[in-house]
Design a protein around this motif. Structure first.
Motif: not given
Length: 651
Positions: A182-192
């Motif tokens: 649901d778009g969480g890949d962008q959140q993963v990049k932000k966390l990294m």
């Protein structure tokens, strides 16, 4: 911060300062550049399931998103109590991706120990393997926000908790997968992008030989600096195999299965269960292995026992081959020659292929290129024994406070009496009182919530190890013992008990030994038999017994132990010889606080618990009625009383 982090994250791990990185960055790099390459395997229902670097990365991303959704955030502690399985590394790196701290608890810890660590580490979430570990968390009395259960069997008994406090690891993965799609890949990049190498990635328990364990705060940079240094001295290949089987809470297993794995790119293999461990280990036949001395001692004793049980022809063939191997190893390791003479190399080649390789195959060691031992000193006899068989066993020296490793033997300079040379970025010096001091980029940031202990341990940038040692002229480090454990006899003679204990434990019949004698005129020993080996010895001689307690007190066994101790005495200076010993009717055990969870003796506890027996030994008594309190797995304590013989040793 995000742009700089992403740029650094995309660097190749073998270029520049690889330790200026984080685990999630390196994982993302491998998933992007080697998506289809196998990262690890897990034996499940008899089949080795493969996980690629891409699989690994996605599962860590799922775990991080789900844990964040459930309430875990930056600076929070995610604890785990589990056997070696993929859920452990996925959960740990997922916690770290959120900016949290991972904290391992030993799988065999009792409820009070679990409670102490959960409370000391401010654990918010905890991953448990199954119902047994779940019960220990619940019985600990420490309230955590979430308990994640990997094996969901038996959870119907906890219906009132499921969904609120209790969640399965499978549900975590399903939630994370949905959030990612649901778009969480962008959140993963932000966390990294919010991660930094100096961030604390884990709280690691110290051994606790002299008291309660402390929690060392270790950063990504600390862990990766250690792995980078080791890989510089002993580079690994990506097609190599490693078997993860040591306690997941131990810094030794952590450093191999996460930072060294991320840098080296080899395959990590997780056994199916603890019961199938050695069968799975032999099936994989890894290329390198790291274990504490107790594992190497166990393997060696099993080899010796199998030889004793073999038919006369095989037994004679092995002993001849071993004699050749022993002489070749002794010439190389003890006499200081890098290569034995041509004749001995030729003889050893024949001995290896005709007899020794078959023995290594049975033990799963036939492909070993490097074998490491650490966590405590191993006896010189074991080093020579394994090199005689063709196993390149090397000592590692370090502490939790320096991410596990500071000193190691180079391949071409292994010595039985030293622990090797400092790693490339590590400095070692000896203080005026003989204490070993270390400095390294792998050194911890301090002890969690314990500034006083930190100030005592890190002085002027140097780590005080608490160990006594010397540096040789060519840069090798010799470790004598813990400073607090050196025995001073009544005449002022100083003795390092660990050296003598290791010589005793080379006997296949002695499982553990504690040397005592502080302030006394001579040394004595409290001995545990190796029940598996001694029971087989007794069965071959038709000596009846009912239990460990019964077998340990048999007159024939006492005479066997006496002969083994006399053999050791013949190789020791007069002041270091053992004059009397007792075979205890119980084993030293972590549950009774006589050992740490990594199986190091707690000398102060032993000397206090067995004070009456020790006094009887030095009073000249021939026997003593010993009463000990033993702690059962359910927390109950029972008292056991039995008379034990005190045996005089000749020579």
């Amino acid at each position: 911060m995000e742009a700089r982090s992403v740029e650094r994250r995309r660097e190749k791990p073998w270029e520049g300062e690889v330790y200026e990185s984080t685990f999630p960055w390196l994982l993302e790099w491998r998933a992007r550049t080697q998506p289809g390459r196998v990262a690890f395997r897990w034996k499940r229902y008899g089949i080795w399931r493969r996980y690629t670097w891409r699989d690994y990365y996605l599962r860590v991303a799922y775990a991080a998103l789900a844990l964040e959704n459930l309430g875990l955030g930056p600076g929070d502690t995610g604890a785990f109590i589990t056997f070696n399985r993929p859920s452990w590394v996925i959960y740990e790196v997922g916690v770290q991706l959120l900016g949290g701290r991972a904290m391992g608890i030993y799988r065999d810890s009792l409820s009070d120990e679990v409670g102490y660590l959960l409370d000391s580490g401010d654990a918010k979430f905890v991953l448990v393997e199954g119902q047994e570990q779940l019960d220990r968390v619940l019985d600990s009395g420490v309230d955590v926000d979430k308990i994640i259960v990997d094996e969901a069997k038996g959870l119907h008994q906890y219906r009132g908790m499921v969904g609120s406090k209790l969640v399965t690891f499978g549900d975590v993965m399903r939630l994370g997968r949905k959030l990612y799609s649901d778009g969480g890949d962008q959140q993963v990049k932000k966390l990294m992008g919010e991660l930094e190498p100096d961030m604390v990635c884990g709280l690691f328990t110290t051994s606790g030989t002299t008291g309660l364990p402390k929690l060392a705060m270790i950063s990504f940079k600390n862990m990766l600096a250690m792995a980078h240094q080791l890989n510089t001295v002993d580079p690994v290949r990506e097609d190599w195999e490693y078997v993860s089987f040591l306690p997941t809470a131990w810094i030794g297993e952590q450093m191999m299965s996460i930072p060294y794995h991320m840098i080296g790119g080899f395959k990590v293999n997780f056994p199916e269960t603890p019961h199938t461990l050695w069968r799975d280990f032999r099936e994989i036949a890894p290329h390198f292995m790291f274990s504490p001395p107790r594992v190497w001692e166990r393997i060696a004793k099993d080899i010796m026992a199998r030889v004793d049980d073999a038919d006369p022809i095989k037994r004679a063939a092995f002993r001849l081959a071993y004699k050749i191997g022993y002489e070749a190893a002794r010439r190389r390791l003890v006499k200081g020659r890098s290569r034995p003479p041509t004749l001995w190399r030729a003889l050893y080649y024949l001995a290896y292929w005709l007899a020794l390789r078959a023995v290594l195959d049975k033990a799963g060691l036939k492909r070993i290129v490097r074998a490491y031992t650490g966590g405590a000193m191993i006896g010189e006899d074991y080093v020579i024994f394994y090199h005689s068989l063709g196993v390149n066993l090397k000592q590692i020296y370090g502490q939790t406070e320096v991410a596990g490793i500071a000193v190691v033997h180079p391949d071409d300079d292994v010595r039985p009496d030293t622990v090797g040379k400092p790693l490339p970025l590590t400095e070692v010096k000896i203080a005026e009182d003989g204490e070993i001091l270390m400095r390294s980029p792998a050194m911890m940031k301090g002890y969690y919530k314990n500034e006083e202990a930190t100030a005592k341990t890190i002085v002027d940038g140097w780590l005080r190890t608490g160990d006594v040692g010397v540096l040789t002229e060519d840069g090798h480090l010799k470790v004598l013992d813990r400073a607090k454990e050196i025995i001073i006899l009544s005449d002022g003679t100083k003795v390092a008990p660990q050296v003598i204990q290791n010589k005793l434990k080379f006997s296949p019949y002695i499982g553990e030994a504690a040397i005592v004698g502080s302030g006394k005129p001579y040394l004595a020993a409290l001995v545990n038999i190796d029940f598996e080996i001694v029971s087989r010895w007794a069965e071959r001689r038709r000596i009846p017994f009912t239990s460990y307690s019964d077998l340990s007190q048999k007159p024939e066994v006492l005479q066997l132990l006496k002969r083994e101790i006399e053999k050791v005495n013949r190789r020791l200076p007069e002041k270091e010889r053992i004059r009397r010993f007792v075979s205890l009717f119980k084993e030293f055990h972590p549950d009774d606080e006589e050992m740490t969870r990594t199986r190091k003796l707690r000398r102060m506890v032993i000397e206090s618990r067995y004070a009456g027996l020790i006094e009887a030994i030095y009073s000249g008594d021939e026997e003593y009625e010993l009463t000990v309190t033993m702690k059962l797995e359910d927390g109950r304590r029972v008292q056991v009383t039995r008379r034990v013989k005190i045996i005089d040793v000749e020579g």
